[in-house]
Scaffold this motif. Structure first.
Motif, PDB file in Angstrom:
ATOM      1  N   ASN A  13      21.308 -29.465 -36.710  1.00  0.00           N
ATOM      2  CA  ASN A  13      21.355 -30.670 -37.536  1.00  0.00           C
ATOM      3  C   ASN A  13      22.250 -30.494 -38.756  1.00  0.00           C
ATOM      4  O   ASN A  13      22.702 -31.473 -39.350  1.00  0.00           O
ATOM      5  N   TYR A  17      25.205 -28.977 -38.692  1.00  0.00           N
ATOM      6  CA  TYR A  17      26.624 -28.849 -38.333  1.00  0.00           C
ATOM      7  C   TYR A  17      27.489 -29.954 -38.955  1.00  0.00           C
ATOM      8  O   TYR A  17      28.565 -29.657 -39.512  1.00  0.00           O
ATOM      9  N   PRO A  18      27.082 -31.238 -38.895  1.00  0.00           N
ATOM     10  CA  PRO A  18      27.934 -32.265 -39.515  1.00  0.00           C
ATOM     11  C   PRO A  18      28.150 -32.055 -41.011  1.00  0.00           C
ATOM     12  O   PRO A  18      29.213 -32.377 -41.548  1.00  0.00           O
ATOM     13  N   VAL A  19      27.141 -31.506 -41.704  1.00  0.00           N
ATOM     14  CA  VAL A  19      27.297 -31.251 -43.144  1.00  0.00           C
ATOM     15  C   VAL A  19      28.276 -30.105 -43.356  1.00  0.00           C
ATOM     16  O   VAL A  19      29.160 -30.173 -44.218  1.00  0.00           O
ATOM     17  N   ASP A  51      30.628 -29.276 -41.452  1.00  0.00           N
ATOM     18  CA  ASP A  51      31.952 -29.798 -41.111  1.00  0.00           C
ATOM     19  C   ASP A  51      32.518 -30.613 -42.266  1.00  0.00           C
ATOM     20  O   ASP A  51      33.695 -30.461 -42.636  1.00  0.00           O
ATOM     21  N   GLU A  52      31.689 -31.479 -42.860  1.00  0.00           N
ATOM     22  CA  GLU A  52      32.170 -32.262 -43.995  1.00  0.00           C
ATOM     23  C   GLU A  52      32.532 -31.371 -45.184  1.00  0.00           C
ATOM     24  O   GLU A  52      33.505 -31.635 -45.912  1.00  0.00           O
ATOM     25  N   PRO A  81      24.557 -28.837 -28.548  1.00  0.00           N
ATOM     26  CA  PRO A  81      24.878 -28.774 -29.976  1.00  0.00           C
ATOM     27  C   PRO A  81      24.370 -27.474 -30.582  1.00  0.00           C
ATOM     28  O   PRO A  81      23.358 -26.916 -30.142  1.00  0.00           O
ATOM     29  N   GLN A  88      21.263 -30.976 -45.324  1.00  0.00           N
ATOM     30  CA  GLN A  88      21.142 -32.405 -45.036  1.00  0.00           C
ATOM     31  C   GLN A  88      20.701 -33.190 -46.265  1.00  0.00           C
ATOM     32  O   GLN A  88      21.248 -34.263 -46.555  1.00  0.00           O
ATOM     33  N   GLN A 120      23.485 -33.798 -48.596  1.00  0.00           N
ATOM     34  CA  GLN A 120      24.385 -34.854 -48.124  1.00  0.00           C
ATOM     35  C   GLN A 120      23.775 -36.228 -48.328  1.00  0.00           C
ATOM     36  O   GLN A 120      24.459 -37.166 -48.760  1.00  0.00           O
TER      37      GLN A 120
END
Length: 427
Positions: A59, A61-63, A65-66, A104, A312, A315
């Motif tokens: 969960n 990973y998107p953070v 990446d950003e 993922p 998370q 973010q």
């Protein structure tokens, strides 16, 4: 001449704690034009959290990446956190569907590597002032809301004023204490110890976790060839561990199914841990205050979700307050948006974790899902999504998932029953 909207404030946001949550929030806010003071009580820029699962669940990973940290993590030797889980029904081994996408993932990486990396990233971000050796000693309050902090520094106490004070200072958050944000505490009837090992092969070269009902253990490969092994037994076993920590730790690991060969590995750290680690939940906001990471919610370490939730929540906060943190908008409304998001995303997970922290065997619903996941690849992938916190409890235990698990187990039981022999008259 008109005074700028920031007049009267030293910064737009003050963040207490320059670990994962605080550093991530500072980076994300500053990129959106917010002026941030990032306070860290320790003076060493390479300081890090010792007691941790060292795992960034998918969960996060998107953070990551950003934040732009993925290349740096790979360069530092971070290991994909693929894993398998032992249960009394066998191993749950999530694998990608033959024609489907890869599962993922995020990474396992030791905090001794990760914390200095993300803190340095924050310090190099325009708009962030990293203030080492600054410990929050109190809050500045006016008209019932927080408008800054009083910080103890090597040069003495100083006042730093800001529209928003963020507590990213862990489960014992000083910001939460000074803001009088109460904590709801849930007893954890397990204790935990961990140690680091080198040259320790694991089955498939991936992480392992053992659900022993009620005891737990895991072994996660990390950067630089180091594997972290943690044991999380019921507190009934605490007297034996206190009498002989090293002997009890090694005996516990040796007894695991498909046990990692720790006797032939090199231990590179002390055996360290805690005998009392309750779960905590706090309201994530107060007037002029926001809490992120463990300051807002401290989960059970056996699930390895703390680092992911820290990133998370950073973010979510940045998304909610960045447009108004410079003084152009309603900060209280934005804090309400953040609080709602935090509760909606994490309250269900924390409820289940708090119940499982009672060190009990699996309940009927868990027996259904775990046994079926050990027998069916699609349910193993479903379990992986939940363990990675990419889906919540309602989706994990949806009617469709429960029906699928029931069908898998019925089929398994039927296959396990040998057919009755034909009678003489039927032959």
């Amino acid at each position: 001449m008109t005074k700028p909207e920031s007049a009267g404030y030293d910064y737009d946001v003050v963040i207490s704690g320059a670990s994962l949550a605080g550093s991530a929030a500072a980076i994300l806010l500053a990129r959106r034009g917010v002026r941030v003071a990032l306070l860290e009580r320790r003076s060493d820029p390479d300081a890090y959290k010792v007691l941790c699962t060292h795992s960034l669940t998918a969960n996060a990973y998107p953070v990551l990446d950003e934040l732009g940290l993925i290349p740096a993590l790979k360069k530092a030797g971070a290991v994909r956190n693929d894993a398998r889980w032992y249960t009394r029904w066998g191993w749950i081994e999530p694998k990608a569907a033959p024609a489907g996408p890869a599962l993922p993932h995020a990474y396992n990486i030791r905090r001794s590597t990760l914390d200095p990396l993300i803190r340095a990233h924050a310090s190099q971000t325009p708009g962030v002032d990293l203030l080492l050796g600054h410990q929050v000693a109190g809050l500045v309050q006016e008209a019932g809301r927080t408008v800054g902090v009083r910080a103890s520094t090597p040069q003495g106490e100083r006042e730093i004023r800001a529209r928003l004070v963020v507590g990213a200072d862990g489960k014992d958050s000083a910001v939460a204490k000074f803001a009088e944000v109460p904590a709801r505490q849930y007893e954890n009837t397990r204790f935990g110890y961990l140690a680091h090992f080198r040259n320790l092969p694991l089955h498939g070269g991936i992480g392992q976790a053992w659900f022993l009902e009620p005891d737990m253990a895991y072994a996660f490969p990390n950067d630089d060839g180091v594997t972290v092994i943690a044991v999380l037994p019921d507190k009934k076993r605490l007297p034996a561990f206190r009498e002989d920590l090293e002997g009890s730790f090694y005996a516990y690991v040796r007894a695991l199914p498909e046990a990692p060969p720790i006797d032939s590995a090199e231990r590179t750290s002390k055996i360290t841990g805690t005998v009392n680690y309750p779960l905590l939940s706090r309201e994530p906001t107060a007037p002029g205050v926001a809490l992120i990471g463990d300051a807002a919610l401290t989960g059970d370490p056996l699930w390895g979700v703390g680092c992911g939730w820290a990133l998370q929540s950073a973010q979510w906060l940045a998304d909610a307050v960045a447009p108004v943190a410079t003084g152009r908008g309603d900060l209280d409304r934005s804090l309400l948006t953040y609080a709602r998001k935090h509760r909606r995303q994490l309250r269900g997970h924390q409820f289940l974790a708090a119940d499982f922290a009672k060190a009990r065997p699996f309940n009927p619903m868990e027996r259904l899902m775990f046994s079926a996941a050990a027998r069916d690849e699609s349910l193993a992938r479903h379990m992986h999504l939940f363990a990675s916190r990419l889906i919540g409890p309602l989706r994990f235990l949806s009617p469709v998932a429960l029906a699928k698990a029931s069908a898998v187990n019925i089929k398994h039981r039927r296959a396990a029953v040998p057919p009755e022999p034909l009678s003489h008259t039927e032959t």
